[in-house]
Design a protein around this motif. Structure first.
Motif, mmCIF file in Angstrom:
data_model
loop_
_atom_site.group_PDB
_atom_site.id
_atom_site.type_symbol
_atom_site.label_atom_id
_atom_site.label_comp_id
_atom_site.label_asym_id
_atom_site.label_seq_id
_atom_site.Cartn_x
_atom_site.Cartn_y
_atom_site.Cartn_z
ATOM 1 N N ALA A 1 -1.284 5.497 -6.740
ATOM 2 C CA ALA A 1 -0.018 4.785 -6.605
ATOM 3 C C ALA A 1 1.097 5.424 -7.427
ATOM 4 O O ALA A 1 2.262 5.034 -7.318
ATOM 5 N N ASN B 1 -5.421 1.865 -2.752
ATOM 6 C CA ASN B 1 -4.604 2.996 -2.322
ATOM 7 C C ASN B 1 -5.460 4.219 -2.016
ATOM 8 O O ASN B 1 -6.678 4.203 -2.174
ATOM 9 N N ASN C 1 0.838 -1.204 0.000
ATOM 10 C CA ASN C 1 0.000 0.000 0.000
ATOM 11 C C ASN C 1 0.872 1.253 0.000
ATOM 12 O O ASN C 1 2.005 1.243 0.473
ATOM 13 N N ASN C 2 0.324 2.329 -0.555
ATOM 14 C CA ASN C 2 1.146 3.521 -0.785
ATOM 15 C C ASN C 2 1.391 4.362 0.469
ATOM 16 O O ASN C 2 2.039 5.404 0.387
#
Length: 438
Positions: A234, A399, A149-150
């Motif tokens: 992202a 995200n 995950n960002n």
């Protein structure tokens, strides 16, 4: 996954503060509700603290906490500093290492430092053991931090939710001229209606700067898939693409048509509470963009005012897809794994998210529940109908906005409406913010 309550109702204004303290953090009831039994908790005669962010749910939380204490002997104290002061208090508690046993979840950008610093219990295993039946699969997906995950949070599920949330429009026919039974069919029709209503002093349209990222994300789904939106967050799909350009252009078109009340987007730390006060209490604006918890706030602050309705954003004339509300679980709870009574905290949160307690929240606090059984059977208030429809087709995205992008959108949308930036300028600046966040 990470799309959870992105910028939860004005919370985006606190993002900068959250990022600033990240390094410091890292160093460190009713008759319808069944009785809870002593066997529901591994610990008895203990005192738990719950730091609550929600104004609209404070009364119900206190009511349920009292009932739980009567049934189990476990005392739960609800501390509600208010939405503006909530995050600073949570930050202060983390820095002093005096965190509450349980606390409200917030937008993922703001909450990520707490999760990364170890202030949240991973609930994945508990949910796999059967607790998940209290929630729709979509809500669990939205609450999951996926691998890669960002925001750099360790994969897991750190919060559970008794409320589902959607974004949309709230309007009063008397000031907006919009008929709830015949809402505008297209974005162009909506803009015309809002512009016409703005000719009277209590008409027009308003949206807080802190909610413009969600407003634009909703609009962009007319032209972008969930994957394209996710890839944008992202950094793999450009903000300068046609779909995002068309979404921001809607805001420019609202300004050009004279539909935005005061020709400005309210900003500042209290921007969304101000917009809600103008609508629900002062009745000085005809239509606002808000999240469904706004109805809960209205029920608490202006309980006699029910002459409004909620509706989804209409489709753009050239839309490729049906527009979809950003998927956002609403109010929920995070458990402090370093607290003195972790098992007791877990038992209380499990009880709090059971359908019986969710029903109390739905009826008394005017929220959309997450229980599959309740969603099929519960009759929601008319003022929530439009939002409830929006939860049936939400964006489900791994995200979320980075802090830099959120700040850029909040700032640049205000400049766009003031005529200080073009859509092209705005997109270039947002893309620069995205690049800087990588």
């Amino acid at each position: 996954m990470l799309n959870r309550y992105k910028a939860r109702r004005g919370a985006a204004t606190a993002v900068g503060a959250t990022v600033a303290v990240a390094a410091l953090l890292l160093t460190g009831c009713t008759a319808n509700s069944p009785a809870a039994t002593p066997t529901a908790t591994a610990e008895k005669d203990v005192h738990l603290t719950f730091l609550n962010q929600s104004r609209g749910q404070e009364i119900v939380l206190n009511e349920l906490a009292k009932k739980y204490g009567e049934d189990t002997g476990v005392t739960v104290t609800i501390d509600t500093p208010g939405p503006v002061d909530y995050l600073p208090k949570l930050q202060s508690d983390a820095q002093s290492k005096q965190m509450p046993d349980i606390y409200s979840s917030f937008n993922p950008v703001s909450m990520a430092p707490f999760y990364k610093a170890g202030w949240a219990l991973d609930l994945t295993k508990e949910l796999k053991d059967g607790w998940s039946k209290n929630f729709t699969p979509e809500v669990i997906k939205l609450a999951t931090f996926a691998k890669g995950n960002n925001l750099g949070v360790k994969p897991g599920i750190y919060t559970v939710h008794w409320e589902n949330q959607a974004y949309g429009l709230i309007s009063d026919s008397a000031n907006s001229g919009i008929d709830a039974t015949k809402p505008p069919k297209t974005v162009a029709d909506l803009i015309k209606q809002l512009a016409a209503s703005n000719k009277n002093p209590n008409g027009g349209f308003s949206v807080a700067a802190s909610l413009t990222p969600q407003f634009v994300q909703y609009l962009a789904s007319n032209w972008l898939t969930d994957k394209q939106i996710n890839d944008t967050f992202a950094g793999d799909y450009k903000w300068t693409s046609d779909g995002w350009a068309k979404a921001f252009q809607v805001i420019a078109d609202l300004k050009k048509a004279g539909a935005i009340q005061g020709d400005a987007i309210p900003g500042g730390q209290t921007d969304n509470p101000t917009v809600e006060t103008n609508f629900f209490t002062k009745h000085s604006v005809g239509t606002i963009f808000d999240a469904s918890p706004g109805v809960s706030v209205a029920h608490k602050t202006a309980p006699d005012y029910t002459a409004f309705f909620s509706m989804a954003l209409p489709k753009a004339s050239d839309a490729k897809y049906t527009p979809r509300s950003p998927g956002v679980p609403g109010k929920g709870a995070v458990i402090n794994p370093r607290g003195q009574h972790v098992q007791a905290s877990l038992a209380f949160v499990k009880w709090l998210t059971e359908p019986a307690q969710q029903e109390v929240f739905a009826k008394e606090a005017y929220i959309i529940p997450t229980s599959p059984s309740l969603l099929k059977s519960a009759k929601l208030p008319d003022t929530l109908t439009g939002f409830a429809e929006g939860t049936k087709n939400q964006q489900v995205i791994p995200n979320t906005f980075s802090a830099q992008v959120t700040d850029a959108i909040n700032r640049d949308v205000q400049s766009l409406v003031l005529g200080q930036m073009t859509v092209k300028d705005l997109l270039a600046d947002v893309q620069s913010a995205q690049d800087a966040s990588q």
